[in-house]
Scaffold this motif. Sequence first.
Motif, PDB file in Angstrom:
ATOM      1  N   MET A  56      46.012  38.828  32.645  1.00 39.45           N
ATOM      2  CA  MET A  56      45.892  38.471  34.055  1.00 39.45           C
ATOM      3  C   MET A  56      44.487  37.940  34.295  1.00 39.45           C
ATOM      4  N   ARG A  57      44.405  36.757  34.898  1.00 44.67           N
ATOM      5  CA  ARG A  57      43.087  36.167  35.142  1.00 44.67           C
ATOM      6  C   ARG A  57      42.387  36.866  36.308  1.00 44.67           C
ATOM      7  N   ALA A  58      41.087  37.045  36.172  1.00 45.75           N
ATOM      8  CA  ALA A  58      40.280  37.672  37.226  1.00 45.75           C
ATOM      9  C   ALA A  58      38.971  36.907  37.374  1.00 45.75           C
ATOM     10  N   HIS A  59      38.563  36.680  38.612  1.00 46.78           N
ATOM     11  CA  HIS A  59      37.321  35.964  38.882  1.00 46.78           C
ATOM     12  C   HIS A  59      36.233  36.920  39.375  1.00 46.78           C
ATOM     13  N   SER A  60      34.998  36.532  39.131  1.00 46.90           N
ATOM     14  CA  SER A  60      33.863  37.331  39.584  1.00 46.90           C
ATOM     15  C   SER A  60      32.642  36.447  39.759  1.00 46.90           C
ATOM     16  N   VAL A  61      31.654  36.980  40.449  1.00 47.38           N
ATOM     17  CA  VAL A  61      30.376  36.287  40.634  1.00 47.38           C
ATOM     18  C   VAL A  61      29.252  37.304  40.479  1.00 47.38           C
ATOM     19  N   THR A  62      28.068  36.806  40.180  1.00 45.65           N
ATOM     20  CA  THR A  62      26.876  37.649  40.235  1.00 45.65           C
ATOM     21  C   THR A  62      25.897  37.021  41.211  1.00 45.65           C
ATOM     22  N   ILE A  63      25.181  37.874  41.915  1.00 43.31           N
ATOM     23  CA  ILE A  63      24.267  37.439  42.969  1.00 43.31           C
ATOM     24  C   ILE A  63      22.958  38.200  42.836  1.00 43.31           C
ATOM     25  N   THR A  64      21.854  37.501  42.995  1.00 45.00           N
ATOM     26  CA  THR A  64      20.566  38.166  43.137  1.00 45.00           C
ATOM     27  C   THR A  64      20.327  38.370  44.622  1.00 45.00           C
ATOM     28  N   PRO A  65      20.421  39.608  45.127  1.00 43.26           N
ATOM     29  CA  PRO A  65      20.266  39.848  46.566  1.00 43.26           C
ATOM     30  C   PRO A  65      18.880  39.437  47.068  1.00 43.26           C
ATOM     31  N   SER A  66      18.798  39.185  48.356  1.00 43.43           N
ATOM     32  CA  SER A  66      17.520  38.760  48.943  1.00 43.43           C
ATOM     33  C   SER A  66      16.468  39.853  48.879  1.00 43.43           C
ATOM     34  N   VAL A  67      16.903  41.115  48.842  1.00 43.36           N
ATOM     35  CA  VAL A  67      16.013  42.256  48.616  1.00 43.36           C
ATOM     36  C   VAL A  67      16.748  43.215  47.683  1.00 43.36           C
ATOM     37  N   PRO A  68      16.035  44.056  46.942  1.00 42.30           N
ATOM     38  CA  PRO A  68      16.709  44.998  46.038  1.00 42.30           C
ATOM     39  C   PRO A  68      17.676  45.904  46.789  1.00 42.30           C
ATOM     40  N   VAL A  69      18.815  46.209  46.143  1.00 41.16           N
ATOM     41  CA  VAL A  69      19.837  47.049  46.778  1.00 41.16           C
ATOM     42  C   VAL A  69      20.015  48.335  45.978  1.00 41.16           C
ATOM     43  N   SER A  70      20.456  49.379  46.652  1.00 45.15           N
ATOM     44  CA  SER A  70      20.573  50.698  46.043  1.00 45.15           C
ATOM     45  C   SER A  70      21.763  50.791  45.092  1.00 45.15           C
ATOM     46  N   ALA A  71      21.733  51.811  44.228  1.00 41.71           N
ATOM     47  CA  ALA A  71      22.690  51.940  43.118  1.00 41.71           C
ATOM     48  C   ALA A  71      24.032  52.496  43.578  1.00 41.71           C
ATOM     49  N   TYR A  72      24.891  51.612  44.042  1.00 40.40           N
ATOM     50  CA  TYR A  72      26.236  51.979  44.485  1.00 40.40           C
ATOM     51  C   TYR A  72      27.256  51.006  43.906  1.00 40.40           C
ATOM     52  N   ALA A  73      28.438  51.528  43.620  1.00 42.16           N
ATOM     53  CA  ALA A  73      29.611  50.701  43.350  1.00 42.16           C
ATOM     54  C   ALA A  73      30.522  50.868  44.554  1.00 42.16           C
ATOM     55  N   ILE A  74      30.911  49.750  45.164  1.00 46.94           N
ATOM     56  CA  ILE A  74      31.634  49.810  46.428  1.00 46.94           C
ATOM     57  C   ILE A  74      32.983  49.108  46.317  1.00 46.94           C
ATOM     58  N   PHE A  75      34.038  49.847  46.661  1.00 44.68           N
ATOM     59  CA  PHE A  75      35.371  49.280  46.798  1.00 44.68           C
ATOM     60  C   PHE A  75      35.567  48.971  48.276  1.00 44.68           C
ATOM     61  N   THR A  76      35.687  47.702  48.614  1.00 41.03           N
ATOM     62  CA  THR A  76      35.737  47.329  50.019  1.00 41.03           C
ATOM     63  C   THR A  76      37.161  47.065  50.507  1.00 41.03           C
ATOM     64  N   GLU A  77      37.310  47.163  51.795  1.00 40.22           N
ATOM     65  CA  GLU A  77      38.508  46.712  52.497  1.00 40.22           C
ATOM     66  C   GLU A  77      38.007  45.978  53.729  1.00 40.22           C
ATOM     67  N   ILE A  78      38.072  44.630  53.676  1.00 44.04           N
ATOM     68  CA  ILE A  78      37.452  43.800  54.703  1.00 44.04           C
ATOM     69  C   ILE A  78      38.531  43.114  55.543  1.00 44.04           C
TER      70      ILE A  78
END
Length: 418
Positions: A243-265
């Motif tokens: 199954m194909r899956a897409h992803s991206v990586t981003i350098t945030p504008s400021v450092p972000v804290s160590a969390y893995a987040i499952f979102t529902e938007i």
Amino acid sequence: MTSSEKKEIVIIGGGIIGCTSAYFLTRHPSYDSSKHKIILLEAYKIAGGASGKAGGLLALWAYPSNIVPLSYRLHAQIAKEHDGESRWGYRRIHCGQLSARGRPDQTKGTLKGQPAKGESVSLHKRDGKALGKVTAAGLPKDLNWFAADSVQSYSEMGDPDTTAQVHPYHFTTAMADLAKEKGVEIILGSVTNIEIAEGSSVKSVTYEDKSSGESTTISATDVVVSAGPWTQRIYPPAPISGMRAHSVTITPSVPVSAYAIFTEISLPSGFGKTDTFVKSKRSHGKTVTPEIYARPNNEAYACGEGDHLVPLPKTTEDVETDLARCQDIIDYVASISDELRDGEVTARQACYLPNVEAASGGPLIGQTGVKGLLLAAGHTCWGIQNGPGTGKLISEFVFDGKARSANIASLDPRKVLL
């Protein structure tokens, strides 16, 4: 196995499962580099597929439960022994489920992979009203990189006692390097045949060299098929698809804290119509669920939904990335985070995840009914998490004839082979 018995072990696949299998084979008490030859065959490059593009989340609450504790513990041990913190970003983290409302017109800052011009309003500067909103939503104080007017609720899924992470590419390539230091030979070539001798035992493996195109046959006493979604092409009885899956990586504008987040938007009406980087050819659902993992060195990884629109290509080199799907992910996370919206997009990528097409699910680890032929594939999205445990179990099958570190009868490939 007697101490004098020679073995010619061939591992097919240079992803996380093949590389951890090579690593643990060279760490088994019975391993003797003068008697045991190990070759790892990879069609394109080490960690060229999902093992280099995954999220790298580790969790005691992952599945299947019969190998997760073993593998989670091994991750910690390997990291301690080989300085995984600096070599592949091993660290303990928090993990949670975040419900939020997406904001419109939040896409301009990331369209061409460049930081947005103008001032970024960081959540570090929340006023009293904003702080009241996120406190009411249950958001931890240090999870301060989501927009206060977007967050609706937050619940914890895991803490640093049960959740960790690695950078998958760095971890997989490190496993390959550490195995190579102990005598494993890595060859780039595509497997074209596994020869089964009379009496149903493996005899040899034939591959086409990546550089020369020449066909070479190597003898084998043991073969480990760990080619992820390509496993069925090498060993047709294996009920494994991709199954194909897409992803991206981003350098945030400021450092972000160590969390893995499952979102529902929840997206607003007409979401995405301001996109000028690449126009999405599909409509957005009312609710989307990207996952966002903060990594060391100020990097954030985000992934979206899977799809079956493009068939599995010949190798990882030929994987087709749909830039519109990557842009969707960027727009989704930008709609709830200024730090991600105003950051720099550093990668847009795709890979294929291996799924077991059987009611029992996966992965499949163990004997196939052909003497010397082992299967280790179908790990879905938990390949990085379960790689060390799988590798150790494979080393036990090869040298001890059975799994010793975990009861994996439910993962026996013989129950579902076609």
